[in-house]
Design an enzyme around this catalytic site. Structure first.
Site, PDB file in Angstrom:
ATOM      1  N   ASN A 109       0.857  -1.196   0.000  1.00  0.00           N
ATOM      2  CA  ASN A 109       0.000   0.000   0.000  1.00  0.00           C
ATOM      3  C   ASN A 109       0.888   1.239   0.000  1.00  0.00           C
ATOM      4  OD1 ASN A 109      -2.430   1.592   0.380  1.00  0.00           O
ATOM      5  ND2 ASN A 109      -1.799   1.877   2.511  1.00  0.00           N
ATOM      6  N   HIS A 111       0.804   5.152   1.180  1.00  0.00           N
ATOM      7  CA  HIS A 111       0.035   5.996   2.099  1.00  0.00           C
ATOM      8  C   HIS A 111       0.732   7.357   2.202  1.00  0.00           C
ATOM      9  CE1 HIS A 111      -2.578   7.036   5.420  1.00  0.00           C
ATOM     10  NE2 HIS A 111      -1.510   7.479   6.054  1.00  0.00           N
ATOM     11  N   SER A 138       4.686   6.787   2.412  1.00  0.00           N
ATOM     12  CA  SER A 138       5.272   5.505   2.810  1.00  0.00           C
ATOM     13  C   SER A 138       4.694   4.402   1.945  1.00  0.00           C
ATOM     14  CB  SER A 138       4.903   5.178   4.271  1.00  0.00           C
ATOM     15  OG  SER A 138       5.268   6.221   5.146  1.00  0.00           O
ATOM     16  N   ASP A 147      -2.996   0.799   7.714  1.00  0.00           N
ATOM     17  CA  ASP A 147      -1.747   1.538   7.442  1.00  0.00           C
ATOM     18  C   ASP A 147      -0.639   1.204   8.448  1.00  0.00           C
ATOM     19  OD1 ASP A 147      -3.059   2.846   5.309  1.00  0.00           O
ATOM     20  OD2 ASP A 147      -3.823   4.381   6.656  1.00  0.00           O
TER      21      ASP A 147
HETATM   22  C1  GRF Z   1      -2.507   9.180  -2.936  1.00  0.00           C
HETATM   23  O1  GRF Z   1      -2.103  10.283  -2.203  1.00  0.00           O
HETATM   24  C2  GRF Z   1      -2.275   7.916  -2.169  1.00  0.00           C
HETATM   25  O2  GRF Z   1      -1.119   7.934  -1.402  1.00  0.00           O
HETATM   26  C3  GRF Z   1      -3.475   7.921  -1.269  1.00  0.00           C
HETATM   27  O3  GRF Z   1      -4.528   8.373  -2.056  1.00  0.00           O
HETATM   28  C4  GRF Z   1      -3.999   9.177  -3.115  1.00  0.00           C
HETATM   29  C5  GRF Z   1      -4.434   8.521  -4.376  1.00  0.00           C
HETATM   30  O4  GRF Z   1      -4.045   9.205  -5.506  1.00  0.00           O
HETATM   31  N1  GRF Z   1      -3.686   6.634  -0.650  1.00  0.00           N
HETATM   32  P1  GRF Z   1      -4.234   8.548  -6.942  1.00  0.00           P
HETATM   33  O5  GRF Z   1      -5.635   7.962  -7.002  1.00  0.00           O
HETATM   34  O6  GRF Z   1      -3.184   7.492  -7.125  1.00  0.00           O
HETATM   35  O7  GRF Z   1      -4.064   9.692  -7.891  1.00  0.00           O
END
Ligand code: GRF
Length: 220
Positions: A109, A111, A138, A147
């Protein structure tokens, strides 16, 4: 390893810019992998449009009796594509324990915080309100807790006086893209594993997450 490119399943809920970063890296031969499916809990997610229709799978949770049914149907659809890695890239629905255990050790994942700080939502707001001087993103293995799985790598950026959550998010996003791509390069090279709840690179337990440097390489 078979010598064939690793098969990636990508889970998305929204815009899909992280998915696009993986697609671009594959197209540019910077990532030796193939996307075998993009899975979403949001049938209208823009991210789904980034791949050809046969690769798209979505299910509205409202069509299911509860989390167990949703998770089972999505897990079965993912398993059918025989992925080597399952990548949560902006996937915003909590995954149940059975789902996580089924893909343990090969689900990652990204995050947008320097975990263990700020799991969950509104990470950019939290970082600014806390008066932090640094923020980041991360990549970690997914475990049963939100997370909280084994950390693999982080990208760090400064928080600038006057930063707003939107400005901070916009500045972080390109670093997220590079971070995710760099970690997936390690993964598909067979260098990344999870053992006893810890991330390992080349068989060595990571004592602290790798750090993304300016040119997109991961450093100890
Ligand atoms: C990113 O900031 C990711 O880290 C978080 O949600 C956002 C998703 O962006 N979990 P995208 O859909 O990849 O443009």
């Amino acid at each position: 390893m078979s010598g064939k490119p690793d098969r990636l399943a990508v889970l998305v809920s929204g815009r899909g810019s992280n998915l696009q970063a993986l697609l671009d890296a594959i197209a540019g031969q910077r990532l030796d992998a193939g996307i075998v499916g993009v899975f979403s809990n949001q049938p209208a997610a823009d991210a789904l449009e980034r791949v050809a229709p046969p690769l798209r799978w979505s299910l509205d949770a409202k069509q299911c009796s509860g989390r167990a049914e949703f998770d089972q149907r999505m897990a079965d659809a993912i398993a059918e594509r025989r992925p080597d890695w399952i990548v949560c890239a902006g996937y915003m629905r909590i995954l149940g324990d059975d789902f996580v255990r089924r893909f343990a050790g090969r689900m990652l994942n990204i995050h947008p915080s320097l975990l263990p700080k700020y799991p969950g939502l509104h990470t950019h707001v939290h970082a600014i309100e806390a008066g932090d001087t640094e923020h980041g993103a991360s990549v970690h293995f997914v475990n049963e807790h939100l997370d909280a799985g084994a950390l693999i790598a982080q990208a760090v950026i400064p928080i600038i006086p006057g930063d707003t959550p939107d400005a901070l998010a916009a500045r972080l996003l390109p670093r997220e893209h590079r971070l995710l791509t760099a970690v997936m390069r390690l993964a598909v090279a067979g260098r990344l594993a999870e053992r006893n709840g810890k991330a390992e690179i080349d068989g060595h337990c990571l004592l602290q997450p790798l750090r993304l440097d300016c040119d997109g390489s991961l450093m100890p």
